[in-house]
Design an enzyme around this catalytic site. Sequence first.
Site, PDB file in Angstrom:
ATOM      1  N   LEU A 195       0.975  -1.343  -0.033  1.00  0.00           N
ATOM      2  CA  LEU A 195       0.006  -0.057  -0.227  1.00  0.00           C
ATOM      3  C   LEU A 195       1.023   1.129   0.095  1.00  0.00           C
ATOM      4  O   LEU A 195       1.974   1.212   0.425  1.00  0.00           O
ATOM      5  CB  LEU A 195      -0.843   0.190   1.438  1.00  0.00           C
ATOM      6  CG  LEU A 195      -1.787  -1.247   1.302  1.00  0.00           C
ATOM      7  CD1 LEU A 195      -2.508  -0.836   2.759  1.00  0.00           C
ATOM      8  CD2 LEU A 195      -2.956  -1.267   0.368  1.00  0.00           C
ATOM      9  N   ASP A 196       0.514   2.333  -0.823  1.00  0.00           N
ATOM     10  CA  ASP A 196       1.450   3.471  -0.567  1.00  0.00           C
ATOM     11  C   ASP A 196       1.697   4.119   0.846  1.00  0.00           C
ATOM     12  O   ASP A 196       0.602   3.820   1.608  1.00  0.00           O
ATOM     13  CB  ASP A 196       0.427   4.688  -1.259  1.00  0.00           C
ATOM     14  CG  ASP A 196       0.291   4.409  -2.925  1.00  0.00           C
ATOM     15  OD1 ASP A 196       1.223   3.592  -3.240  1.00  0.00           O
ATOM     16  OD2 ASP A 196      -0.532   4.943  -3.417  1.00  0.00           O
ATOM     17  N   LYS A 197       2.606   4.615   1.228  1.00  0.00           N
ATOM     18  CA  LYS A 197       2.706   5.043   2.452  1.00  0.00           C
ATOM     19  C   LYS A 197       1.851   5.826   3.086  1.00  0.00           C
ATOM     20  O   LYS A 197       1.338   5.553   4.397  1.00  0.00           O
ATOM     21  CB  LYS A 197       4.201   6.073   2.496  1.00  0.00           C
ATOM     22  CG  LYS A 197       4.555   6.433   3.801  1.00  0.00           C
ATOM     23  CD  LYS A 197       5.701   7.305   3.686  1.00  0.00           C
ATOM     24  CE  LYS A 197       6.225   7.863   5.074  1.00  0.00           C
ATOM     25  NZ  LYS A 197       7.361   8.797   4.961  1.00  0.00           N
TER      26      LYS A 197
ATOM     27  N   THR B  40      -1.352   5.569   2.112  1.00  0.00           N
ATOM     28  CA  THR B  40      -2.678   4.853   2.309  1.00  0.00           C
ATOM     29  C   THR B  40      -2.913   3.982   3.503  1.00  0.00           C
ATOM     30  O   THR B  40      -1.876   3.280   3.730  1.00  0.00           O
ATOM     31  CB  THR B  40      -2.881   3.814   1.083  1.00  0.00           C
ATOM     32  OG1 THR B  40      -2.807   4.924  -0.178  1.00  0.00           O
ATOM     33  CG2 THR B  40      -4.032   3.095   0.659  1.00  0.00           C
TER      34      THR B  40
ATOM     35  N   ARG C 122      -5.786   5.758  -7.661  1.00  0.00           N
ATOM     36  CA  ARG C 122      -5.354   7.406  -7.580  1.00  0.00           C
ATOM     37  C   ARG C 122      -5.420   7.902  -8.917  1.00  0.00           C
ATOM     38  O   ARG C 122      -5.799   8.822  -9.347  1.00  0.00           O
ATOM     39  CB  ARG C 122      -3.989   7.724  -7.037  1.00  0.00           C
ATOM     40  CG  ARG C 122      -4.124   7.222  -5.428  1.00  0.00           C
ATOM     41  CD  ARG C 122      -2.690   7.173  -4.799  1.00  0.00           C
ATOM     42  NE  ARG C 122      -2.345   8.490  -4.740  1.00  0.00           N
ATOM     43  CZ  ARG C 122      -0.704   8.737  -4.434  1.00  0.00           C
ATOM     44  NH1 ARG C 122       0.151   7.673  -4.193  1.00  0.00           N
ATOM     45  NH2 ARG C 122      -0.421   9.902  -4.291  1.00  0.00           N
TER      46      ARG C 122
END
Length: 332
Positions: free
Chosen positions: A147-149, A151, A257
């Site tokens: 997961l993105d940092k 998110t 996104r």
Amino acid sequence: MSDEPLIDDEDGTALEAHLESGGVRLDKALAEIFPTLSRARLQALLAEGAVTRDGEPVSGGSAKAREGLYTITLPPVVSATPAPEAIPLTVLFEDADLIVVDKPAGMAAHPAPGSETGTLVNALLAHCGASLSGIGGVARPGIVHRLDKDTSGVMVAAKSDRAHAGLSALFATHDIERTYIALTRGAPSPAKGRIETLIGRSSSDRKKMAVLNSGGRNAITDYVVERRFGEPAKAGGASMAARVSCTLQTGRTHQIRVHLASKGAPILGDAVYGSGSPAAGVKAAIADAGLKRQALHAAVLGFVHPVTGDQLRFETAPPRDMTELERLLADL
């Protein structure tokens, strides 16, 4: 140019040399007087503010070089092997083969430039010890997806090599249930649909992903607008914001996104893909809610346990910053 030797300070973290003439690009001039550093490395150091001329910071490798004493402060060397860190984890499930956690926003999945410590890997190394799968390599043990940092939400990590191989196969064939909740500027139209595009690196900014006409990889996101906020007074007008449920059919970098932004409904708080400014009421709600990231939460993760064959499904609610923002948006 100067023929003075390179000078290291006592800690070996600073380099100094005198440039006797200018006129050429700064990064090229610096590469000549600091031959141990590549131009790419020098450009990164310039961008980080690590280079000074006569004590004054300089930046921008394309600028013309000027005579003077240049000092480069090098960052400390970081070990390639992450260290265990006793970081609290919200564990949703754990057995001998895998662990499922609710990752907080602000925690990177694994060490990377700018996020060398405080990552999920550091926390897992402390929590799981030697049982964490090593297939991902020393820098990414146990990591099978990211997961993105910024998110939040549900992530699974492998504790055994057989679980790692099995989970990787499930993600490769998209046999994973993954649903995210996003709060967006405006709402995608129609209210329910599928976004299918090619996604790859942006030609204008290699740090960003983009929808491409050719090249890249196929990306599919199914979405449903669950709620609209700030309904316009007249019929046919656009909502100020929306809560959107997104189900991934593929898993490309920044997929949701990029896809929502391509529909004209970027995720609120997204500094990379959220071009344009939200309505004043939405902007105030973001500030009051304390949201300092993209409003994106990985709410559901479902899969077949790669070792036991059990059907597993985990669901978590968005954290406080998103729930508070949604509450405030409901008052618009």
